[in-house]
Write an enzyme that holds these catalytic residues in place. Structure first.
Site, mmCIF file in Angstrom:
data_model
loop_
_atom_site.group_PDB
_atom_site.id
_atom_site.type_symbol
_atom_site.label_atom_id
_atom_site.label_comp_id
_atom_site.label_asym_id
_atom_site.label_seq_id
_atom_site.Cartn_x
_atom_site.Cartn_y
_atom_site.Cartn_z
ATOM 1 N N ASN A 78 -2.231 11.177 0.452
ATOM 2 C CA ASN A 78 -1.421 11.528 -0.403
ATOM 3 C C ASN A 78 -1.261 10.619 -1.697
ATOM 4 O OD1 ASN A 78 0.531 13.312 0.984
ATOM 5 N ND2 ASN A 78 0.968 11.737 2.441
ATOM 6 N N ARG A 121 0.826 -1.132 -0.109
ATOM 7 C CA ARG A 121 -0.116 -0.068 -0.050
ATOM 8 C C ARG A 121 0.904 1.312 0.088
ATOM 9 N NH1 ARG A 121 -1.901 4.027 2.674
ATOM 10 N NH2 ARG A 121 -0.552 3.709 4.414
ATOM 11 N N GLU A 177 6.154 0.413 7.089
ATOM 12 C CA GLU A 177 5.877 1.538 6.183
ATOM 13 C C GLU A 177 5.203 0.815 5.064
ATOM 14 O OE1 GLU A 177 5.602 5.585 5.094
ATOM 15 O OE2 GLU A 177 6.742 4.649 6.890
ATOM 16 N N LYS A 236 12.386 7.842 3.163
ATOM 17 C CA LYS A 236 12.109 7.957 4.365
ATOM 18 C C LYS A 236 13.485 8.397 5.254
ATOM 19 C CE LYS A 236 7.880 7.459 6.335
ATOM 20 N NZ LYS A 236 6.753 8.556 6.258
ATOM 21 N N ASP A 290 4.643 3.982 10.959
ATOM 22 C CA ASP A 290 4.420 5.566 10.677
ATOM 23 C C ASP A 290 2.934 6.052 10.079
ATOM 24 O OD1 ASP A 290 5.652 8.127 10.844
ATOM 25 O OD2 ASP A 290 5.619 8.007 8.668
ATOM 26 N N ASP A 291 2.611 5.262 9.265
ATOM 27 C CA ASP A 291 1.336 5.220 8.776
ATOM 28 C C ASP A 291 0.174 5.180 9.634
ATOM 29 O OD1 ASP A 291 2.272 5.101 6.186
ATOM 30 O OD2 ASP A 291 2.339 2.807 6.524
#
Length: 543
Positions: free
Chosen positions: A382, A144, A234, A162, A257-258
């Protein structure tokens, strides 16, 4: 196998006119470079001038990544000096475009590629990585990528981008950073038919073998680099992201992080907005467009913030509503459009994290402006074309009254009355570099959600009244390195005071401690340590 020392030489040699004459002679590269000994200032000027000639973002990305391969310190110097302009190139939104073209613009591998066919041998693959002192890993399985979906191994651009921000924003040494992509196949039919695709030509493996592979990866990382190695997940699919976070968070030093980074930066925006409105967070009603990992992560952190202000969990959860592709999430699905949901819930804030594009329609924005004197509108999806609305739509349709933030950057908006409003970008880069630096320096082994709550409060506090008046909900990206340093200091203080740190002795002056560890872009000397002995006689004594 290349040694770390060789790579340092190689990185500088390929763009090495900064070598002194003596360095050239000792390293055996004299004559392989033009005679001029060039300063880094001149090199940076050439780099910047070439970038200015380019208009295509993907072309800029390719050029930037090429410089990173040839001269790492020069790359980071230019990135840090113009971070506001270049972050959208090395990361969101251009990195998404680069990922979709990854096999077509490929020059040189960066990071480790681990496939499901390597099961049982991951430790030996880690042993092939030339750096032995890895402190932070960003790993994806490419399922994803941003709002673009399943890109398989093409998702490598995300860990690479990142980790660029880990170094540029928080001064984490680049050699301590390792990007990893786990290849278990892809369900993207376009890629499976693409002769340039660089991964396994098979559908995604969702069997137990996939879980066993991730388990083996986590164990191999700790065995190789230590228990306090930070592992950031991630762009995993929703169905895997949450269960891996639950599965590993108490066993490893890990975060997603998501889920957690996005939550922290979104909460920081809400905390900044409450300063502008003068209404505490406990009085807000929040309606999410999307109910995936980002939405649930943000909602969880908002509930924690409300509970910190005295509400019960049940009271706080009653302030949160979610709308997914099937409608408003209630027992009986009677509200079928997002506009109806807004009219029914009457939220003070709407937060878009669906990745479905322009679903904050004109009618939705106008209704938010009618319901609220200062409506909060966060279009966080995004890349840019997936954002729920533009900054211009949000401001013009609310007569400049809304408090707006987006995931991808939007430029300043000039209203009909001449006012200029600068939109805030809710970029996770405000959060994860500073948090990661603090975690690494303090030896944290398990990262609590309270760390991200502390990070959100710290970020909101750094927004000045003047910046808030300009329409910003976050400090300018040009200040992000200082923002990251201050956040790292606050998080270091927090984890030591709450018994989460494992590195002792505890530093007394935490600000000086954090700043002293940060990597800089000045060239190192490659000259050996030379010195003279004091007057010594080598002649034997005579009677």
């Amino acid at each position: 196998r290349y040694t770390s020392c060789f790579w340092k030489h190689w990185n500088k040699c390929l763009h090495g006119m900064a070598f002194s004459l003596l360095e050239r002679q000792i390293l055996g590269i004299h004559g392989l470079l033009p005679p001029k000994v060039e300063t880094q200032d001149i090199q940076a000027m050439r780099f910047q001038n070439n970038l200015k000639k380019m208009t295509d973002p993907l072309q800029k990305y390719i050029y930037l990544m090429g410089i990173q391969e040839r001269n790492e310190k020069l790359f980071y110097r230019v990135l840090m000096e113009d971070i506001e302009e270049l972050m959208p190139i090395v990361y969101t939104p251009t990195v998404g475009l680069a990922c979709t073209h990854y096999g077509h613009i490929f020059r040189r591998p960066k990071g480790l590629f681990i496939s499901i066919l390597d099961k049982g041998h991951i430790r030996s693959i880690l042993d092939n990585w030339p750096e032995t002192d890895v402190a932070v890993i960003v790993v994806t399985d490419g399922e994803r990528i941003l709002g673009l979906g399943d890109l398989g191994v093409y998702g490598m651009g995300i860990p690479v981008g990142k980790l660029c921000l880990y170094t540029a924003c928080a001064g984490i040494r680049p050699e301590s950073c390792l990007p990893v992509v786990i290849d278990v196949g892809t369900n993207n039919e376009t890629l499976l038919r693409d002769p340039m695709y660089m991964g396994l030509y098979q559908e995604r493996d969702h069997s137990q073998a996939y879980d066993d592979l991730i388990d083996e990866f986590m164990e191999a990382v700790v065995d190789k680099y230590g228990q306090d190695t930070l592992i950031q997940f991630e762009d995993f699919g929703n169905h895997n992201a949450f269960r891996f976070l639950r599965k590993y968070r108490e066993k490893y030093c890990t975060f997603n992080d998501d889920i957690q980074g996005t939550a922290s930066v979104a909460l920081a925006g809400l905390l900044a907005a409450q300063r502008a409105i003068g209404k505490p967070i406990t009085e807000h009603r929040v309606l999410f467009l999307g109910a995936g990992e980002a939405a649930l992560g943000i909602a969880n952190l908002i509930v924690m913030a409300m509970m910190e202000k005295g509400m019960t969990q049940a009271e706080a959860r009653n302030k949160i509503w979610m709308y997914d592709k099937h409608g408003l999430l209630v027992k009986v699905r009677t509200v079928q459009s997002f506009l109806d949901a807004v009219n029914t819930i009457k939220p003070t804030a709407i937060i878009g994290v669906s990745g479905a594009g322009r679903l904050f329609t004109s009618d939705v924005i106008k209704v938010m402006g009618t319901l609220n004197e200062r409506p909060i509108i966060f279009a966080l999806s995004n890349p840019t074309n997936k954002a729920e609305c533009t900054a211009e739509d949000a401001y013009t349709l609310t007569d400049g009254r809304c408090l707006f933030a987006s995931g991808s950057p939007f430029g300043p908006v000039t209203l009909s009355d001449g006012r200029v409003i600068t939109p805030g970008q809710g970029n996770n880069a405000y959060i994860f570099p500073g948090v990661a630096l603090a975690v690494i320096l303090s030896g944290v082994r398990h990262i609590s959600d309270t760390v991200f709550l502390e990070a959100a409060k710290t970020l909101a506090e750094q927004l000045t009244d003047k910046e808030l008046e300009e329409g910003r909900l976050y400090p300018p990206l040009s200040n992000i390195r200082e923002v990251s340093v201050r956040m790292a200091v606050k998080v270091v203080e927090f984890v030591y005071s709450n018994g989460m740190a494992f590195r002792y002795p505890e530093p007394v002056d935490k600000d000086s401690f954090v700043r002293s560890t940060m990597w800089d872009t000045q060239y190192d000397s490659f000259l050996p340590d030379t010195y003279d002995w004091p007057a010594v006689s080598f002649s034997p004594k005579t009677n």
